[in-house]
Design a protein around this motif. Structure first.
Motif, short mmCIF file in Angstrom:
data_model
loop_
_atom_site.label_atom_id
_atom_site.label_comp_id
_atom_site.label_asym_id
_atom_site.label_seq_id
_atom_site.Cartn_x
_atom_site.Cartn_y
_atom_site.Cartn_z
N PRO A 101 0.82 -1.22 0.00
CA PRO A 101 0.00 0.00 0.00
C PRO A 101 0.85 1.26 0.00
N GLY A 102 0.25 2.37 -0.40
CA GLY A 102 0.96 3.63 -0.45
C GLY A 102 1.28 4.04 -1.88
N PHE A 103 2.39 4.76 -2.07
CA PHE A 103 2.73 5.27 -3.39
C PHE A 103 2.97 4.16 -4.40
N ILE A 104 3.64 3.08 -3.99
CA ILE A 104 3.96 2.00 -4.92
C ILE A 104 2.68 1.43 -5.53
N LEU A 105 1.67 1.22 -4.71
CA LEU A 105 0.40 0.70 -5.19
C LEU A 105 -0.28 1.70 -6.13
N ALA A 106 -0.33 2.96 -5.73
CA ALA A 106 -0.98 3.98 -6.56
C ALA A 106 -0.28 4.12 -7.91
N SER A 107 1.05 4.07 -7.90
CA SER A 107 1.83 4.20 -9.13
C SER A 107 1.56 3.04 -10.09
N LYS A 108 1.51 1.83 -9.54
CA LYS A 108 1.26 0.64 -10.36
C LYS A 108 -0.13 0.68 -10.96
N ILE A 109 -1.13 1.04 -10.16
CA ILE A 109 -2.49 1.10 -10.67
C ILE A 109 -2.61 2.22 -11.70
N ASN A 110 -1.90 3.31 -11.50
CA ASN A 110 -1.92 4.40 -12.48
C ASN A 110 -1.44 3.91 -13.84
N GLU A 111 -0.45 3.02 -13.84
CA GLU A 111 0.02 2.42 -15.10
C GLU A 111 -1.06 1.51 -15.70
N MET A 112 -1.68 0.71 -14.86
CA MET A 112 -2.63 -0.29 -15.33
C MET A 112 -3.91 0.33 -15.92
N ILE A 113 -4.28 1.52 -15.45
CA ILE A 113 -5.55 2.08 -15.90
C ILE A 113 -5.42 2.96 -17.14
N GLN A 114 -4.20 3.12 -17.64
CA GLN A 114 -4.04 3.92 -18.85
C GLN A 114 -4.82 3.26 -20.00
N GLY A 115 -5.74 4.01 -20.58
CA GLY A 115 -6.54 3.48 -21.68
C GLY A 115 -7.71 2.61 -21.25
N LEU A 116 -7.92 2.47 -19.93
CA LEU A 116 -9.01 1.63 -19.44
C LEU A 116 -10.36 2.24 -19.79
N ASP A 117 -11.28 1.40 -20.27
CA ASP A 117 -12.66 1.83 -20.51
C ASP A 117 -13.41 1.71 -19.19
N TRP A 118 -13.49 2.82 -18.48
CA TRP A 118 -14.08 2.81 -17.14
C TRP A 118 -15.57 2.45 -17.16
N SER A 119 -16.22 2.60 -18.31
CA SER A 119 -17.64 2.26 -18.37
C SER A 119 -17.87 0.76 -18.23
N THR A 120 -16.83 -0.03 -18.44
CA THR A 120 -16.94 -1.49 -18.32
C THR A 120 -16.38 -2.00 -17.00
N CYS A 121 -15.85 -1.09 -16.17
CA CYS A 121 -15.19 -1.50 -14.92
C CYS A 121 -16.12 -1.26 -13.74
N GLU A 122 -16.50 -2.35 -13.06
CA GLU A 122 -17.44 -2.25 -11.94
C GLU A 122 -16.74 -2.00 -10.61
N GLY A 123 -15.41 -2.14 -10.58
CA GLY A 123 -14.67 -1.94 -9.34
C GLY A 123 -13.28 -2.51 -9.48
N MET A 124 -12.54 -2.50 -8.37
CA MET A 124 -11.19 -3.07 -8.35
C MET A 124 -11.06 -3.98 -7.14
N ILE A 125 -10.41 -5.11 -7.34
CA ILE A 125 -10.09 -5.99 -6.22
C ILE A 125 -8.57 -6.07 -6.11
N LEU A 126 -8.07 -5.73 -4.94
CA LEU A 126 -6.64 -5.80 -4.65
C LEU A 126 -6.37 -7.13 -3.97
N HIS A 127 -5.60 -7.98 -4.64
CA HIS A 127 -5.36 -9.33 -4.13
C HIS A 127 -4.73 -9.27 -2.73
N ASN A 128 -5.24 -10.09 -1.82
CA ASN A 128 -4.77 -10.16 -0.43
C ASN A 128 -4.97 -8.86 0.33
#
Length: 382
Positions: A159-186
């Protein structure tokens, strides 16, 4: 999972912040969603023409958070932070605090950047038992993908900056209209919407899906057991204790090979601050030897991963006593009670995850990094 929303109650709340407080309190009323400071919530608003994130402040519980418990942080600063390649968590905290428009407000949640980059007005984050139970099993990923096909699944990241930075990479170009939420493993789950009620409804719906899955695939029947006699006064760790001999605790403590069964790690990362990674295991009356062995093992764990950290007290926070139950320790009765709450939720999750193929938590290295997080260490070094 019961939906606690009340149209009648909601009529009283007019502003973004008032509604944010209300739905945060609703989330906090369920221990199956958050425990003792867990989870965080936010709402994006405009103050004096500037985009502001109002995010849960450090030290507040969702169940009783009030308007003053939310930290107002400039969105521009948070979004700029999200684009950085490196940022220590201590620098992140100081940067967030500098970007607050009310310096008397509490420090923003360490997940503030993550809340900022999710492009919806309202963001809810919980450590829902049913979700982390599913993800903390060896079949977790495949089960989550099956039950939540329209959720973004995030592998475990600190958790913290490392998590936010990684998710920021993953959501580039994401179609948010198809995303119902996020599950963070563990770790937990995020839902979001531009409407507070809809985001809350999404959380309750998602957790209900996970609970239904567990009900069908991981039902637990407790054995009818009579606890053995054990003198807990032999365990001299802290001034206060919470003795748990519920059917759950007795069932858990009756398992074979407790030293392996009950030492598989925490349910969600933040729990490690309260409980340590593993309990003291007592399978016989020799408490002194068991305590010495526990401390030696803890020191070994510390030395394996430490750099310049200050070692925390090596004594256990709770004990699982064969055929007797579970005992939690605290410097105050409240601390012992809180640890018992956390452990109780963990025990049920372990038993259910075993029905799904086996319980598995974050690694030893990840556990150490969370237990010795620089933000926690900074408090000790002061």
């Amino acid at each position: 999972m019961q939906n606690l929303w009340s149209d009648e109650e909601a009529k009283a709340f007019k502003t973004d912040l008032e509604m944010r407080v209300y739905t945060s309190n609703l989330l906090g009323r369920s221990d199956e969603l958050v425990l003792h400071g867990g989870g965080n919530t936010s709402v994006k608003t405009v103050t004096n023409g500037e985009d502001i994130l109002l995010v849960k402040g450090s030290g507040w519980n969702l169940v009783d958070i009030k308007a003053e418990g939310f930290a107002p942080v400039k969105m521009k600063t948070l979004l700029e932070m999200a684009e950085l390649k490196e940022l220590s968590d201590s620098d992140m905290v100081s940067g967030q605090k500098a970007a607050m428009i009310d310096k008397s407000a509490p420090n923003p949640s360490v997940e503030a950047i993550l809340h900022a980059i999710i492009p919806f007005k309202v963001v809810d984050h919980t450590h829902a038992d049913a979700i982390v139970t599913m993800s903390n099993s060896v079949t977790g990923l495949q089960n989550i993908q099956k039950v939540f096909p329209n959720f973004l699944i995030i592998p475990y990241i600190m958790p913290g900056f490392i998590l936010a930075s990684k998710i920021n990479e993953m959501i580039q170009g994401l179609d948010w209209s198809t995303c119902e939420g996020m599950i963070l493993h563990n770790h937990g789950i995020f839902t979001f919407d531009d409407d507070a009620k809809k985001s809350y409804d999404k959380m309750i719906h998602a957790v209900t899906l996970a609970e239904d899955f567990l009900r069908e695939n991981a039902a637990i029947i407790f054995d009818e057991l009579t606890p053995k006699v054990f003198d807990v006064k032999k365990i001299n760790i802290d001034a206060f204790m919470h003795i748990n001999q519920t059917p759950l605790a007795l069932h858990y403590a009756s398992k074979d090979n407790l030293s392996a069964f009950a030492t598989r790690g925490v349910l969600t990362p933040e729990h490690i601050i309260r409980t340590k990674r593993v309990p003291l295991i007592l399978e016989n009356e020799n408490v002194e030897d068991a305590l010495i062995a526990y401390e030696k093992e803890y020191i070994k764990y510390f030395e394996a991963f430490s750099k310049d950290e200050i070692m925390l007290h090596p004594k256990p926070k709770y004990a699982v006593i064969k055929d007797f139950g579970v005992v939690s320790f605290g410097k105050t009765q409240k601390e012992a009670d809180v640890i018992n709450d956390v452990v109780s939720h963990t025990m049920l999750a372990v038993l259910r995850a075993d029905k799904l193929g086996g319980y598995t938590s974050i690694s030893l290295k990840n556990s150490f990094e969370m237990e010795y997080w620089e933000l926690e260490q900074a408090k000790l070094k002061k």
